[in-house]
Design a protein around this motif. Sequence first.
Motif, PDB file in Angstrom:
ATOM      1  N   TYR A 516       0.498  -1.345  -0.011  1.00 26.37           N
ATOM      2  CA  TYR A 516       0.184   0.442   0.414  1.00 26.37           C
ATOM      3  C   TYR A 516       0.742   1.154   0.387  1.00 26.37           C
ATOM      4  O   TYR A 516       0.248   2.449  -0.604  1.00 26.37           O
ATOM      5  CB  TYR A 516      -0.845   0.128   0.962  1.00 26.37           C
ATOM      6  CG  TYR A 516      -1.825  -0.958   0.795  1.00 26.37           C
ATOM      7  CD1 TYR A 516      -2.793  -1.468   0.044  1.00 26.37           C
ATOM      8  CD2 TYR A 516      -2.572  -1.596   2.555  1.00 26.37           C
ATOM      9  CE1 TYR A 516      -3.973  -2.585   0.564  1.00 26.37           C
ATOM     10  CE2 TYR A 516      -3.655  -2.631   2.209  1.00 26.37           C
ATOM     11  CZ  TYR A 516      -4.443  -2.624   1.728  1.00 26.37           C
ATOM     12  OH  TYR A 516      -5.132  -4.077   1.252  1.00 26.37           O
ATOM     13  N   GLY A 571      -6.439  -0.252   2.261  1.00 23.48           N
ATOM     14  CA  GLY A 571      -6.513   0.213   1.421  1.00 23.48           C
ATOM     15  C   GLY A 571      -7.521   1.157   0.723  1.00 23.48           C
ATOM     16  O   GLY A 571      -7.254   1.730   0.275  1.00 23.48           O
ATOM     17  N   LEU A 574      -6.116   4.437  -0.240  1.00 23.83           N
ATOM     18  CA  LEU A 574      -5.378   4.899  -0.858  1.00 23.83           C
ATOM     19  C   LEU A 574      -5.702   5.829  -1.425  1.00 23.83           C
ATOM     20  O   LEU A 574      -6.767   6.384  -1.523  1.00 23.83           O
ATOM     21  CB  LEU A 574      -5.111   3.332  -1.902  1.00 23.83           C
ATOM     22  CG  LEU A 574      -4.617   2.495  -1.327  1.00 23.83           C
ATOM     23  CD1 LEU A 574      -5.054   1.248  -2.018  1.00 23.83           C
ATOM     24  CD2 LEU A 574      -3.367   2.016  -1.160  1.00 23.83           C
ATOM     25  N   ARG A 581      -2.253  -1.609  -6.668  1.00 23.36           N
ATOM     26  CA  ARG A 581      -1.993  -1.556  -5.273  1.00 23.36           C
ATOM     27  C   ARG A 581      -3.818  -1.727  -4.992  1.00 23.36           C
ATOM     28  O   ARG A 581      -4.100  -2.440  -3.680  1.00 23.36           O
ATOM     29  CB  ARG A 581      -1.789  -0.587  -4.263  1.00 23.36           C
ATOM     30  CG  ARG A 581      -0.180  -0.030  -4.291  1.00 23.36           C
ATOM     31  CD  ARG A 581       0.267   0.882  -3.936  1.00 23.36           C
ATOM     32  NE  ARG A 581      -0.526   2.391  -4.683  1.00 23.36           N
ATOM     33  CZ  ARG A 581      -0.821   3.440  -4.303  1.00 23.36           C
ATOM     34  NH1 ARG A 581       0.060   4.144  -2.433  1.00 23.36           N
ATOM     35  NH2 ARG A 581      -0.973   4.800  -4.377  1.00 23.36           N
ATOM     36  N   TRP A 582      -4.355  -0.733  -5.908  1.00 21.42           N
ATOM     37  CA  TRP A 582      -6.308  -0.869  -4.921  1.00 21.42           C
ATOM     38  C   TRP A 582      -6.402  -2.815  -5.361  1.00 21.42           C
ATOM     39  O   TRP A 582      -7.312  -2.928  -5.244  1.00 21.42           O
ATOM     40  CB  TRP A 582      -6.621  -0.464  -5.851  1.00 21.42           C
ATOM     41  CG  TRP A 582      -8.527  -0.919  -6.095  1.00 21.42           C
ATOM     42  CD1 TRP A 582      -8.893  -0.307  -6.406  1.00 21.42           C
ATOM     43  CD2 TRP A 582      -9.320   0.233  -4.639  1.00 21.42           C
ATOM     44  NE1 TRP A 582     -10.301  -0.891  -6.127  1.00 21.42           N
ATOM     45  CE2 TRP A 582     -10.148   0.029  -5.044  1.00 21.42           C
ATOM     46  CE3 TRP A 582      -8.539   0.946  -3.830  1.00 21.42           C
ATOM     47  CZ2 TRP A 582     -11.054  -0.084  -4.011  1.00 21.42           C
ATOM     48  CZ3 TRP A 582     -10.221   1.168  -2.818  1.00 21.42           C
ATOM     49  CH2 TRP A 582     -11.135   1.172  -2.855  1.00 21.42           C
TER      50      TRP A 582
END
Length: 615
Positions: A516, A571, A574, A581-582
């Motif tokens: 993340y 998450g 973010l 990452r998502w």
Amino acid sequence: MSLVWLYGSREDPSLVEEMQSSLATDFLDIKVGSITHWGGGGRNYQYFIQLTAENLPKGSHYEYTTDGYQGYFEFHLEAEPDDENFKRLKKIGIRLTHALENTPVTCEQRGRLPFGNFYYTYGGIRSMKDFVDRFKELYNIITPNLNAIDKKVVEVTLQGNPPQSEEPLNGPIDNNQEVTSEIMPLKKVMGLKLWLPDYQRDYCWEERNITDLWKNLLKIQKDKPFHLGTLILHANTEKGVYDIIDGQQRLVTLSLILWGLGYDGNLPLLSAEYTLPESIRNIGNSKFIIKSLIERSENRDDLLDNILKEVSFAVLVVNESNLDLAYTFFNNQNSKGVPLSDFDLLKAHHLRFIPGKEGGQAEHMAKKWNTVSSLPPSYGEANSLARVLGTHLYRLRKWMRRKDSDENSYRYVQHEFQAAPIIPDIPPFGEQFRFYEKIQGGTHFFVYVETFIQRFEQFCKLEPVKLLRKNLSESRYETFADSIETLLFGYYLKFGNQYIAEALFCIARLMALYRYNSYAVASSGVGVREFANNSEIILMIDQATSPTFFLAEVLGKFDSYTNGDYPIRTGLDLDEARGVRWGIYTALRNIFRDPKLEITDSYILYKIFEEYGRK
């Protein structure tokens, strides 16, 4: 000289003399030829004059030509298709055309392709001063580029008989050791009496194999040793040769490369006779590919020098008295059709620690090893043996000692699982088959491997593991999921399947902090594995006497991390709703909201709800 004589309406024999005189001061090597008319119908003002020099490639010259309005200089590369120099001139022409792309010289290929000649034109000549100035300009453009290209373009034949060195070849040395090993430079390897035994397979390398080897050779740098794998030879003292058990494909291909690069030392394998049509065809194909690769390369002399000085092999020599071992090596190698792996070498290494003849414990262990070696893939292309030793146990053993898992290092699996040193008078005892214990040579190693493969195959059947692989199977998530699986396997080895779903959540949640908070990570997974190592998760598992202590400590570790270098806790924080990452966040959400994942601890359930919402 008036303009009319230079490109005018009537011929003047003194023109050639004046041209030669005008160039003589700066161009002693240039010889001006006679006038040759090319126009029809009495148009004597259409003519050309060739200018030659000894230092030009055969089939090339400068040329002055006029159409009656102005004069032009051209540089010609001309050869007939059946001329032995044609292919070389064509290569020079193509490279010269590219080199002159951003110059005022016009490049043109004339004639029927693919045999067209190359012409390089520079015009605007209306006086003798223009004549001299334009020639100097064209000469200074053409010459440095031509000289550089001429040195690089060679014709590699690889036809006829290869060179025969006067250096004697070295035959087998008698010794009492079953297997000897030595790091040996390529030149020394080529100085051995190498032989292809009858049981050796055909030469079968194709273009992909050859170009992969070539690309590796191009990476060699001066004074930086370059290791090119392991060779296994059988000291056949009866014939006085070294039979090649493993390494034929590399050694034959290297021999062809060395020949093409002009090496005149020993190349014993080029004297071998191939009778099967497939081998003959493959050898011919290899010559063609190698010829093309060398002709396109630059700095061939440096490349040859680097190959001879820097390339080395780990050479294992099986003694004459152990012909059975040689066949074992060969059969293992050739049943797969690939070079001997770390696992093949570990098998041979540990069999040496087991006493007894045929039919004894050594044969029994060899059969057990062959069984686990031939297991079907359990994850991607890797079977359980490769997955257990090459991935999970290797990492866990390193991380237990706070060392990085260097999975790009040469023979890292072989080095990690070789027999640990002992004091001869104190026998080893007390093995408990913990993943981090020292490796004993022989039977212990084979049982150790079999034990952990059985545990791993049981581990793979667990629902949390299935969900992890299902939801994080994409290649861009692979290194992340891989490290989570390693740590979860470490937990399973300690506590079995007790609270393993809860353990997966705690491990994945902590590992996700690294991803993340990182916009870009190495595709090799180095950073992910370093984070896993530094997290000390495997040390927590080892020191915990119950799952509750481990789970509590990991949850506390998460809180301590988010107060420092990892501010993005979830998450949901973010700054994106797409991307890797998502994607990892949503994949983890799918895992922990899946109804098949059985989590009984209420506190962990609350944490899952807080992170991913209700199931």
